[in-house]
Design an enzyme around this catalytic site. Sequence first.
Site, short mmCIF file in Angstrom:
data_model
loop_
_atom_site.label_atom_id
_atom_site.label_comp_id
_atom_site.label_asym_id
_atom_site.label_seq_id
_atom_site.Cartn_x
_atom_site.Cartn_y
_atom_site.Cartn_z
N GLY A 14 0.77 -1.25 0.00
CA GLY A 14 0.00 0.00 0.00
C GLY A 14 0.80 1.29 0.00
N THR A 15 2.00 1.27 -0.62
CA THR A 15 2.73 2.55 -0.63
C THR A 15 2.05 3.56 -1.56
OG1 THR A 15 4.30 1.93 -2.39
CG2 THR A 15 4.95 1.42 -0.12
N ASN A 16 1.42 3.09 -2.61
CA ASN A 16 0.67 4.03 -3.47
C ASN A 16 -0.55 4.58 -2.73
OD1 ASN A 16 1.74 4.43 -6.34
ND2 ASN A 16 2.04 2.25 -6.01
N ILE A 94 -7.25 -9.57 -11.77
CA ILE A 94 -7.62 -9.02 -13.08
C ILE A 94 -9.11 -8.71 -13.03
CG2 ILE A 94 -7.94 -9.62 -15.52
CD1 ILE A 94 -5.27 -11.13 -15.32
N LEU A 95 -9.47 -7.50 -13.44
CA LEU A 95 -10.88 -7.10 -13.33
C LEU A 95 -11.74 -7.84 -14.35
CD1 LEU A 95 -10.70 -3.24 -12.81
CD2 LEU A 95 -10.85 -5.05 -11.08
N ASN A 109 -5.65 2.62 -13.01
CA ASN A 109 -4.65 1.67 -12.52
C ASN A 109 -3.27 2.27 -12.69
OD1 ASN A 109 -3.54 -0.91 -11.73
ND2 ASN A 109 -3.10 -1.31 -13.88
N HIS A 111 0.63 1.11 -13.38
CA HIS A 111 1.40 -0.06 -13.82
C HIS A 111 2.88 0.35 -13.90
CE1 HIS A 111 2.00 -3.93 -15.73
NE2 HIS A 111 2.82 -3.33 -16.57
C1 GRF Z 1 3.19 -1.04 -7.73
O1 GRF Z 1 4.42 -1.37 -8.29
C2 GRF Z 1 2.18 -0.77 -8.82
O2 GRF Z 1 2.76 -0.22 -9.96
C3 GRF Z 1 1.64 -2.14 -9.11
O3 GRF Z 1 1.58 -2.77 -7.85
C4 GRF Z 1 2.55 -2.19 -6.98
C5 GRF Z 1 1.83 -1.75 -5.75
O4 GRF Z 1 2.70 -1.30 -4.76
N1 GRF Z 1 0.37 -2.08 -9.79
P1 GRF Z 1 2.14 -0.70 -3.42
O5 GRF Z 1 1.27 -1.78 -2.75
O6 GRF Z 1 1.33 0.51 -3.73
O7 GRF Z 1 3.33 -0.39 -2.58
#
Ligand code: GRF
Length: 209
Positions: A14-16, A94-95, A109, A111
């Site tokens: 969950g860093t994003n 996959i959705l 999304n 990627h």
């Molecule tokens: C990221 O590399 C993103 O590009 C991919 O999954 C990973 C998620 O990382 N879709 P995080 O859980 O947000 O750290």
Amino acid sequence: MAKLRIGVLASGRGTNLQAIIDAVETGEVEAEIAVVVSNRPRALALQRAMCHNIPSVVIRQPDYPGRVEHQVAIAGLLREKGVGLVVLAGFDRILVPEFVRQFPFRVINIHPSLLPAFAGGLHAQAEALSYGVKVTGCTVHFSTEEVDAGPIILQAAVPVLDDDTVESLSARILEQEHKLLPLAIQLIAEGAVEVAGRRTIVTRSQRGD
Ligand code: GRF
């Protein structure tokens, strides 16, 4: 005007998600995280949501007869929460079309490659390294029924260095992801992203920044 309500789907660390939370808290992203949904009860993403008093829900696929029923349940929850934008932030499923069709051009999304290169898999950074490309990066795109193939909203390039490992390259891409995903959400919240066939047109913010 009411704030855009976003639902974040995350399966892992969950860093994003954290980057989105931080950007919402600083006001950089003018949206509200209505709910975080995970299919994995132990996802660190859930802890992150809890630490910031964001509602979070676990919806596990094994509790449903199949993928479609599982994702229809997630879609139902997102609708209940009044979500106007679904953000996939490391969601490892996959959705199915039954999900995507409920939110046309309302699912994005991130990627870790410059799409359409290294689409589809979970190891885009390793694939970039072993292919020998000199530049890779990350892409935020709308999710459609075809995996990693929806209209691209934003991309950031990251050079591949001679001494890169999968870890070092992934870390540099991730830094860019953490900027790109909140920015894409803000542009959508501002109404600055139009879909025109395969392409998107990103108009600048009305605030001029
Ligand atoms: C990221 O590399 C993103 O590009 C991919 O999954 C990973 C998620 O990382 N879709 P995080 O859980 O947000 O750290």
